[in-house]
Design an enzyme around this catalytic site. Sequence first.
Site, PDB file in Angstrom:
ATOM      1  N   LYS A   1       0.839  -1.212   0.000  1.00 31.97           N
ATOM      2  CA  LYS A   1       0.000   0.000   0.000  1.00 31.97           C
ATOM      3  C   LYS A   1       0.864   1.249   0.000  1.00 31.97           C
ATOM      4  O   LYS A   1       0.653   2.170  -0.793  1.00 31.97           O
ATOM      5  CB  LYS A   1      -0.904   0.023   1.242  1.00 31.97           C
ATOM      6  CG  LYS A   1      -1.514   1.388   1.520  1.00 31.97           C
ATOM      7  CD  LYS A   1      -2.378   1.397   2.759  1.00 31.97           C
ATOM      8  CE  LYS A   1      -1.682   1.681   4.054  1.00 31.97           C
ATOM      9  NZ  LYS A   1      -1.446   3.099   4.384  1.00 31.97           N
ATOM     10  N   ASN A   2       1.848   1.294   0.901  1.00 36.01           N
ATOM     11  CA  ASN A   2       2.588   2.548   1.078  1.00 36.01           C
ATOM     12  C   ASN A   2       3.594   2.815  -0.043  1.00 36.01           C
ATOM     13  O   ASN A   2       4.083   3.938  -0.168  1.00 36.01           O
ATOM     14  CB  ASN A   2       3.265   2.581   2.453  1.00 36.01           C
ATOM     15  CG  ASN A   2       2.230   2.803   3.548  1.00 36.01           C
ATOM     16  OD1 ASN A   2       1.070   3.123   3.257  1.00 36.01           O
ATOM     17  ND2 ASN A   2       2.624   2.623   4.799  1.00 36.01           N
TER      18      ASN A   2
ATOM     19  N   ARG B   1      -4.433  10.938   4.291  1.00 41.83           N
ATOM     20  CA  ARG B   1      -3.306  11.869   4.341  1.00 41.83           C
ATOM     21  C   ARG B   1      -2.350  11.710   3.177  1.00 41.83           C
ATOM     22  O   ARG B   1      -1.714  12.664   2.744  1.00 41.83           O
ATOM     23  CB  ARG B   1      -2.535  11.669   5.637  1.00 41.83           C
ATOM     24  CG  ARG B   1      -3.233  12.171   6.858  1.00 41.83           C
ATOM     25  CD  ARG B   1      -2.304  12.039   8.029  1.00 41.83           C
ATOM     26  NE  ARG B   1      -1.012  12.647   7.716  1.00 41.83           N
ATOM     27  CZ  ARG B   1      -0.740  13.929   7.834  1.00 41.83           C
ATOM     28  NH1 ARG B   1      -1.647  14.760   8.293  1.00 41.83           N
ATOM     29  NH2 ARG B   1       0.449  14.399   7.503  1.00 41.83           N
TER      30      ARG B   1
ATOM     31  N   CYS C   1      -4.608  13.388  12.690  1.00 41.64           N
ATOM     32  CA  CYS C   1      -5.385  12.151  12.645  1.00 41.64           C
ATOM     33  C   CYS C   1      -5.169  11.454  13.980  1.00 41.64           C
ATOM     34  O   CYS C   1      -4.508  12.006  14.859  1.00 41.64           O
ATOM     35  CB  CYS C   1      -4.959  11.282  11.469  1.00 41.64           C
ATOM     36  SG  CYS C   1      -3.354  10.547  11.682  1.00 41.64           S
TER      37      CYS C   1
ATOM     38  N   ARG D   1       0.758  15.268  12.959  1.00 43.03           N
ATOM     39  CA  ARG D   1       1.192  14.965  11.589  1.00 43.03           C
ATOM     40  C   ARG D   1       1.258  16.178  10.661  1.00 43.03           C
ATOM     41  O   ARG D   1       0.506  16.300   9.691  1.00 43.03           O
ATOM     42  CB  ARG D   1       0.314  13.872  10.974  1.00 43.03           C
ATOM     43  CG  ARG D   1       0.395  12.577  11.750  1.00 43.03           C
ATOM     44  CD  ARG D   1      -0.280  11.439  11.055  1.00 43.03           C
ATOM     45  NE  ARG D   1       0.492  10.913   9.944  1.00 43.03           N
ATOM     46  CZ  ARG D   1       0.039   9.971   9.120  1.00 43.03           C
ATOM     47  NH1 ARG D   1      -1.170   9.489   9.263  1.00 43.03           N
ATOM     48  NH2 ARG D   1       0.809   9.520   8.143  1.00 43.03           N
ATOM     49  N   PRO D   2       2.205  17.086  10.937  1.00 43.37           N
ATOM     50  CA  PRO D   2       2.346  18.257  10.065  1.00 43.37           C
ATOM     51  C   PRO D   2       2.967  17.899   8.704  1.00 43.37           C
ATOM     52  O   PRO D   2       3.469  16.782   8.529  1.00 43.37           O
ATOM     53  CB  PRO D   2       3.306  19.152  10.857  1.00 43.37           C
ATOM     54  CG  PRO D   2       4.072  18.229  11.739  1.00 43.37           C
ATOM     55  CD  PRO D   2       3.176  17.057  12.028  1.00 43.37           C
TER      56      PRO D   2
ATOM     57  N   ASP E   1       5.062  20.377   7.268  1.00 37.70           N
ATOM     58  CA  ASP E   1       5.969  21.514   7.110  1.00 37.70           C
ATOM     59  C   ASP E   1       7.222  21.167   6.302  1.00 37.70           C
ATOM     60  O   ASP E   1       7.722  21.984   5.519  1.00 37.70           O
ATOM     61  CB  ASP E   1       6.360  22.077   8.492  1.00 37.70           C
ATOM     62  CG  ASP E   1       6.933  20.998   9.407  1.00 37.70           C
ATOM     63  OD1 ASP E   1       6.375  19.887   9.435  1.00 37.70           O
ATOM     64  OD2 ASP E   1       7.945  21.254  10.078  1.00 37.70           O
TER      65      ASP E   1
ATOM     66  N   ASP F   1       4.548   1.195  12.086  1.00 39.67           N
ATOM     67  CA  ASP F   1       3.339   0.557  11.552  1.00 39.67           C
ATOM     68  C   ASP F   1       3.171  -0.888  12.033  1.00 39.67           C
ATOM     69  O   ASP F   1       2.170  -1.535  11.721  1.00 39.67           O
ATOM     70  CB  ASP F   1       3.342   0.600  10.015  1.00 39.67           C
ATOM     71  CG  ASP F   1       3.204   2.020   9.485  1.00 39.67           C
ATOM     72  OD1 ASP F   1       2.858   2.921  10.280  1.00 39.67           O
ATOM     73  OD2 ASP F   1       3.454   2.234   8.283  1.00 39.67           O
TER      74      ASP F   1
ATOM     75  N   ARG G   1      -8.631  -0.284   4.781  1.00 42.13           N
ATOM     76  CA  ARG G   1      -7.828   0.745   4.113  1.00 42.13           C
ATOM     77  C   ARG G   1      -6.465   0.179   3.721  1.00 42.13           C
ATOM     78  O   ARG G   1      -5.879   0.613   2.738  1.00 42.13           O
ATOM     79  CB  ARG G   1      -7.594   1.944   5.047  1.00 42.13           C
ATOM     80  CG  ARG G   1      -8.834   2.763   5.289  1.00 42.13           C
ATOM     81  CD  ARG G   1      -8.510   3.986   6.108  1.00 42.13           C
ATOM     82  NE  ARG G   1      -7.497   4.802   5.442  1.00 42.13           N
ATOM     83  CZ  ARG G   1      -7.045   5.958   5.880  1.00 42.13           C
ATOM     84  NH1 ARG G   1      -7.525   6.464   6.983  1.00 42.13           N
ATOM     85  NH2 ARG G   1      -6.129   6.625   5.222  1.00 42.13           N
TER      86      ARG G   1
HETATM   87  C1  EPZ Z   1       4.275   7.226   6.082  1.00 39.51           C
HETATM   88  O1  EPZ Z   1       3.533   8.369   6.494  1.00 39.51           O
HETATM   89  C2  EPZ Z   1       3.315   6.077   6.051  1.00 39.51           C
HETATM   90  N1  EPZ Z   1       2.215   6.390   5.138  1.00 39.51           N
HETATM   91  C3  EPZ Z   1       2.785   5.803   7.447  1.00 39.51           C
HETATM   92  O2  EPZ Z   1       2.006   4.617   7.338  1.00 39.51           O
HETATM   93  C4  EPZ Z   1       3.938   5.534   8.401  1.00 39.51           C
HETATM   94  O3  EPZ Z   1       3.443   5.393   9.714  1.00 39.51           O
HETATM   95  C5  EPZ Z   1       4.921   6.708   8.347  1.00 39.51           C
HETATM   96  O4  EPZ Z   1       5.344   6.937   6.978  1.00 39.51           O
HETATM   97  C6  EPZ Z   1       6.162   6.480   9.189  1.00 39.51           C
HETATM   98  O5  EPZ Z   1       6.827   5.330   8.749  1.00 39.51           O
HETATM   99  C7  EPZ Z   1       2.354   6.207   3.841  1.00 39.51           C
HETATM  100  O6  EPZ Z   1       3.404   5.837   3.348  1.00 39.51           O
HETATM  101  C8  EPZ Z   1       1.166   6.424   2.979  1.00 39.51           C
HETATM  102  P1  EPZ Z   1       6.337  10.690   7.971  1.00 39.51           P
HETATM  103  P2  EPZ Z   1       4.185   9.828   6.390  1.00 39.51           P
HETATM  104  O7  EPZ Z   1       6.223  11.974   7.239  1.00 39.51           O
HETATM  105  O8  EPZ Z   1       5.146   9.859   5.260  1.00 39.51           O
HETATM  106  C9  EPZ Z   1       6.809  13.986  11.357  1.00 39.51           C
HETATM  107  C10 EPZ Z   1       0.205   3.175   7.892  1.00 39.51           C
HETATM  108  O9  EPZ Z   1      -0.274   2.666   8.939  1.00 39.51           O
HETATM  109  N2  EPZ Z   1       6.699  14.954  10.244  1.00 39.51           N
HETATM  110  O10 EPZ Z   1       7.508   9.822   7.645  1.00 39.51           O
HETATM  111  O11 EPZ Z   1       3.081  10.801   6.403  1.00 39.51           O
HETATM  112  C11 EPZ Z   1       5.522  13.182  11.559  1.00 39.51           C
HETATM  113  O12 EPZ Z   1       4.586  13.890  12.338  1.00 39.51           O
HETATM  114  C12 EPZ Z   1       0.712   4.562   7.904  1.00 39.51           C
HETATM  115  O13 EPZ Z   1       0.267   2.577   6.805  1.00 39.51           O
HETATM  116  C13 EPZ Z   1       6.907  16.307  10.506  1.00 39.51           C
HETATM  117  O14 EPZ Z   1       7.174  16.720  11.642  1.00 39.51           O
HETATM  118  O15 EPZ Z   1       4.984   9.879   7.732  1.00 39.51           O
HETATM  119  C14 EPZ Z   1       6.048  11.928  12.201  1.00 39.51           C
HETATM  120  O16 EPZ Z   1       6.273  12.144  13.572  1.00 39.51           O
HETATM  121  C15 EPZ Z   1       0.126   5.529   8.786  1.00 39.51           C
HETATM  122  N3  EPZ Z   1       6.785  17.188   9.467  1.00 39.51           N
HETATM  123  C16 EPZ Z   1       7.391  11.715  11.508  1.00 39.51           C
HETATM  124  O17 EPZ Z   1       7.760  13.008  10.995  1.00 39.51           O
HETATM  125  C17 EPZ Z   1       6.514  16.776   8.190  1.00 39.51           C
HETATM  126  O18 EPZ Z   1       6.433  17.623   7.290  1.00 39.51           O
HETATM  127  C18 EPZ Z   1       7.385  10.710  10.375  1.00 39.51           C
HETATM  128  O19 EPZ Z   1       6.286  10.978   9.511  1.00 39.51           O
HETATM  129  C19 EPZ Z   1       6.324  15.413   7.939  1.00 39.51           C
HETATM  130  C20 EPZ Z   1       6.427  14.516   8.998  1.00 39.51           C
END
Ligand code: EPZ
Length: 441
Positions: free
Chosen positions: A32-33, A104, A128, A133-134, A136, A324, A416
């Site tokens: 999926k991811n 998202r 969520c 989950r920003p 930025d 995950d 999902r």
């Molecule tokens: C991906 O989300 C996955 N989703 C998530 O899978 C997974 O939990 C996550 O990576 C971490 O491995 C998809 O691939 C579709 P991140 P993503 O940006 O990319 C912080 C599932 O169950 N952050 O790597 O959105 C954030 O808050 C899901 O399949 C910022 O601060 O996650 C988190 O603490 C849910 N600013 C950390 O970084 C930003 O701009 C990692 O988030 C972006 C992220």
Amino acid sequence: MGKRRRHTACVDCFRITGGRPLEGEVRASGSKNAGLPLLAACLLGEGDWAFSRVPRLKDIDTMRLLLGRLGAGSCHGEDPDQVLLHVPASLETEAPYDIVRRMRASIAVLGPLLARVGRAVVPLPGGCVLGTRPIDIHLRGMEALGAKVELQHGVVHAQAPVGGLRGARVNLLGPFGSTVLGTVNVLCAASLAHGSSRLEGAACEPEVVAVGEFLQAAGAKISGLGTAVVEIEGVSGLSPPASPWQLPADRIESGTLLLAAAMTSGRVRVTDCLPQELQALLDLLDQAGLPVTTGPDWMELDARGKRPQAVAVQTAAYPGFATDLQAQWLAVATQAEGISTVCEGVYPERFMHVPELLRLGAKIERDGAIARVHGPSALSGAPVLASDLRASAALVLAGLAAQGETVVRRVYHLDRGYQRLEQKLTPLGAEVRREVDEERP
Ligand code: EPZ
């Protein structure tokens, strides 16, 4: 006095009769991811794109719906696991909130649209159940490539400079390390930027590598995939690879299925998977006294007659233990001898499954981002409510080990990200029935 209307919604639930060790072989579905950002990346080039081993999931449908609203229609191929996507010469640039709020990962269209069309309007996905989950870092990345980014009324408006995005040095590190979708977004945008880009603090997750390799096959010039420094030499256009692009196995689904063996003291072999992407989980199981046997594309856990020993784990970016898999591991920890600790290093709030596991008889204390599980607990079936995708998987695992009947409600969360999980568990000997549940508020 007017009569109050009673709203009911029909959603599915799982009725699980637990207590049986699972035994047998099960095939992993496509990821999926990896699939979600791969589909979004097609916006980078006009033409007919084709994918195989696409999991049949709600989130994939949502991404296809979003791409359709942007002008890129899609359908299944002869095989239902194939998706064919037509990306026209001209695209819409506004992603509707109605779709973005559902998923998202919709944010993955930002980089491709901005690079290809020069403009992208994408509502902020918002928080969520996993926490704030920003995005930025995504936005900072687009700005580094020369885009003007403004937030108006909860919507991100991004505009490329006249002449298009320009290659740059981009730092992708945030307070919790790197960002998976942020790296993919900037990677896509930089692929069509003028000149070279250097991404520092890039995420090393296999899904980022999967997107990068796909972009390479479409004509992008990228090096350093799978490391923290990725370099990109912008090209003027991308076009679909010659043959359908096969999605890799879903490492989180594979890990969840393996954990079903640990949970039920059973024996499960997962086939068509990538064990090397799950090294942290395999090491953890080994530490817990449940060694896993692996081949190039399969892994097997034989936990018959065994209970895990308590261990401590912290979730982290790849190659660390995946967040995950945290909820599913926590469910397994309820069966471990001793006190297990789980520290959530990516989403400190990601513990919505804990209160529901308590309902099944687990003994878990939470202290901020740390959960302490006192095991083993004899779980007993009860009605529980799924709150998010991986929490639902944890509840299903717990239901498989619980004595009596567990009803997991709101399995739309599970759908999902898991392709018909009940159809994978039933041949392993699980008693899981999908039923229609009439929900009343
Ligand atoms: C991906 O989300 C996955 N989703 C998530 O899978 C997974 O939990 C996550 O990576 C971490 O491995 C998809 O691939 C579709 P991140 P993503 O940006 O990319 C912080 C599932 O169950 N952050 O790597 O959105 C954030 O808050 C899901 O399949 C910022 O601060 O996650 C988190 O603490 C849910 N600013 C950390 O970084 C930003 O701009 C990692 O988030 C972006 C992220």
